[in-house]
Design a protein around this motif. Sequence first.
Motif, PDB file in Angstrom:
ATOM      1  N   GLY A 413     114.043  -1.988  38.567  1.00  0.00           N
ATOM      2  CA  GLY A 413     114.377  -1.316  39.813  1.00  0.00           C
ATOM      3  C   GLY A 413     113.860   0.108  39.819  1.00  0.00           C
ATOM      4  O   GLY A 413     113.718   0.737  38.767  1.00  0.00           O
ATOM      5  N   VAL A 414     113.545   0.590  41.001  1.00  0.00           N
ATOM      6  CA  VAL A 414     113.152   1.995  41.194  1.00  0.00           C
ATOM      7  C   VAL A 414     113.870   2.501  42.430  1.00  0.00           C
ATOM      8  O   VAL A 414     113.903   1.816  43.468  1.00  0.00           O
ATOM      9  N   TRP A 415     114.459   3.688  42.328  1.00  0.00           N
ATOM     10  CA  TRP A 415     115.017   4.361  43.504  1.00  0.00           C
ATOM     11  C   TRP A 415     114.366   5.737  43.574  1.00  0.00           C
ATOM     12  O   TRP A 415     114.589   6.575  42.703  1.00  0.00           O
ATOM     13  N   ALA A 416     113.537   5.933  44.570  1.00  0.00           N
ATOM     14  CA  ALA A 416     112.800   7.184  44.741  1.00  0.00           C
ATOM     15  C   ALA A 416     113.175   7.826  46.078  1.00  0.00           C
ATOM     16  O   ALA A 416     114.061   7.328  46.791  1.00  0.00           O
ATOM     17  N   LYS A 417     112.492   8.900  46.419  1.00  0.00           N
ATOM     18  CA  LYS A 417     112.754   9.592  47.677  1.00  0.00           C
ATOM     19  C   LYS A 417     112.668   8.633  48.850  1.00  0.00           C
ATOM     20  O   LYS A 417     113.471   8.665  49.785  1.00  0.00           O
ATOM     21  N   SER A 421     106.981   5.895  48.058  1.00  0.00           N
ATOM     22  CA  SER A 421     106.676   6.659  46.849  1.00  0.00           C
ATOM     23  C   SER A 421     107.126   5.933  45.581  1.00  0.00           C
ATOM     24  O   SER A 421     106.728   6.304  44.474  1.00  0.00           O
ATOM     25  N   ALA A 422     107.938   4.888  45.727  1.00  0.00           N
ATOM     26  CA  ALA A 422     108.347   4.099  44.560  1.00  0.00           C
ATOM     27  C   ALA A 422     107.272   3.124  44.119  1.00  0.00           C
ATOM     28  O   ALA A 422     107.214   2.737  42.941  1.00  0.00           O
ATOM     29  N   LEU A 423     106.400   2.702  45.038  1.00  0.00           N
ATOM     30  CA  LEU A 423     105.464   1.617  44.733  1.00  0.00           C
ATOM     31  C   LEU A 423     104.495   1.918  43.589  1.00  0.00           C
ATOM     32  O   LEU A 423     104.189   1.012  42.790  1.00  0.00           O
ATOM     33  N   PRO A 424     103.970   3.143  43.447  1.00  0.00           N
ATOM     34  CA  PRO A 424     103.108   3.404  42.282  1.00  0.00           C
ATOM     35  C   PRO A 424     103.828   3.171  40.951  1.00  0.00           C
ATOM     36  O   PRO A 424     103.203   2.746  39.972  1.00  0.00           O
ATOM     37  N   LEU A 425     105.128   3.431  40.904  1.00  0.00           N
ATOM     38  CA  LEU A 425     105.895   3.183  39.681  1.00  0.00           C
ATOM     39  C   LEU A 425     106.097   1.682  39.480  1.00  0.00           C
ATOM     40  O   LEU A 425     106.013   1.178  38.355  1.00  0.00           O
ATOM     41  N   VAL A 426     106.349   0.975  40.568  1.00  0.00           N
ATOM     42  CA  VAL A 426     106.544  -0.467  40.492  1.00  0.00           C
ATOM     43  C   VAL A 426     105.341  -1.147  39.852  1.00  0.00           C
ATOM     44  O   VAL A 426     105.483  -2.055  39.021  1.00  0.00           O
ATOM     45  N   ARG A 427     104.147  -0.716  40.204  1.00  0.00           N
ATOM     46  CA  ARG A 427     102.928  -1.323  39.667  1.00  0.00           C
ATOM     47  C   ARG A 427     102.810  -1.152  38.157  1.00  0.00           C
ATOM     48  O   ARG A 427     102.123  -1.922  37.495  1.00  0.00           O
TER      49      ARG A 427
END
Length: 477
Positions: A413-417, A421-427
């Motif tokens: 899981g990622v919770w960003a602003k 902006s979370a999608l680069p981390l998801v990759r």
Amino acid sequence: MTDFSKLRTDKLYINGQWQDSHGGDRHAVICPASEEKICEVIQGTTEDVDLAVRAARRAFQSWRRTSAAERAAFLNAIADGMQARREELIEAISVALGCPAHITGWLHVDGPIYATRFYAERAYLMEETEKAAHSLIMRDPVGVCGFITPWNYPLHQFVGKVAPAIAAGCTMIAKPSEMTPLQDYVMAEIIDGVGLPAGVFNLVPGAGPIVGAALSSHPGIDMVSFTGSTRAGVEVARAAAPTVKRVCQELGGKSPFILTADADFEAAVRWGCEDVFINTGQTCTALTRMLVPAERYEEAVEIAKRVAEGVRIGKGEDAFMGPLSSARQRDIVRGYIEKGISEGARLVAGGAEAPAGLEKGFYVKPTVFADVTNDMTIAREEIFGPVICLISYQDIDEAIAIANDSEYGLSSGVWAKDAESALPLVRRLEAGLCFVNGGEFNYDAPFGGYKRSGNGREFGRAGLDEFVELKSVQMPA
């Protein structure tokens, strides 16, 4: 309360008939909230598995040639039956698993009903023919399937295997967990009632080392689909290897949840805690490692403490968290909590002792650990209970490294602003599933893991593809 003795738990369902077991052993189903026996369920044998496989093989010869419209009609009729018996399905799961009934409906039953209708629509994909230059690509059902389902989301995993198998034109033998078999009996009655041809669906409950092992190794089974622990999944694959059958596995997880420094911490931490505490932490995708930027770490700790201490435990309409599924599971979770304390993690909320006023029943407190490092046992091993580990990181690169430093890769899981902006981390995350800013589980999308979290996918179109053999037809150019 439903009288579950009216279910035919003294019988197996083989070849369209309720039949006696070749054994006679019974397994008590225990209510984890009261510790009282609900009923006893007959246990199958290797001989019973062999009978069911022979019935499924005979049925496959004609069932595989049915039209997509016929199979879709059966699936929609099954979904109608599930809707009609929704309250019974809720109680069957709630009483044996311990999940509060008012949560069980939307968490355990409504999604499987939707997914059954989803695969009714997808049955037509089996009749599509693709072109590839001068070739045609056709789809055939993989054959006879053995299904071994878990106790923590029993109907969810039943439907995730049975519905696409029916849609594809496969036949099957299902083995539920000994702990939560009641909803499978309701489903067998529904399936029998809609007139699914004899042998297409067979139900053989029993012990994993007996019935599960027989399904995994049987030469008459073309595919085995297993959901459970990684340890047991290895045994299933080992037993299946000599017959070179297809193996689909959905196994364990130790999933990370990254909060970025610009995230809404009140929303993110609360959602992350509730994700772990729902179903009393007995969720393979639970985001049990919460990764927090160092500069906001104590803020997250305080929110998690407040959320955990506000969780209502019990079985009433106001309860968010029920008991663990068994005395054994309770003792395992308590052992991990004690291990976390001994390894130096800071106990922020919860603990190993029973919640006040709930000494009877397999209850544990929702537990939060701070000052956890990723080399601690509680950060490495799947606890399968309501235990959250808060881990700090200095920058995003370190967060990604910690997240991926696991033998598992089921969920994340990622919770960003914001979601974009979370999608680069998801990759960059090594996991088959990722929840972004509180996104919900989606039955239209594939579900499965990387690494030791398994192989293959369930749900979505990919869930149907697991039951398909591709045939390449070379036509004259």
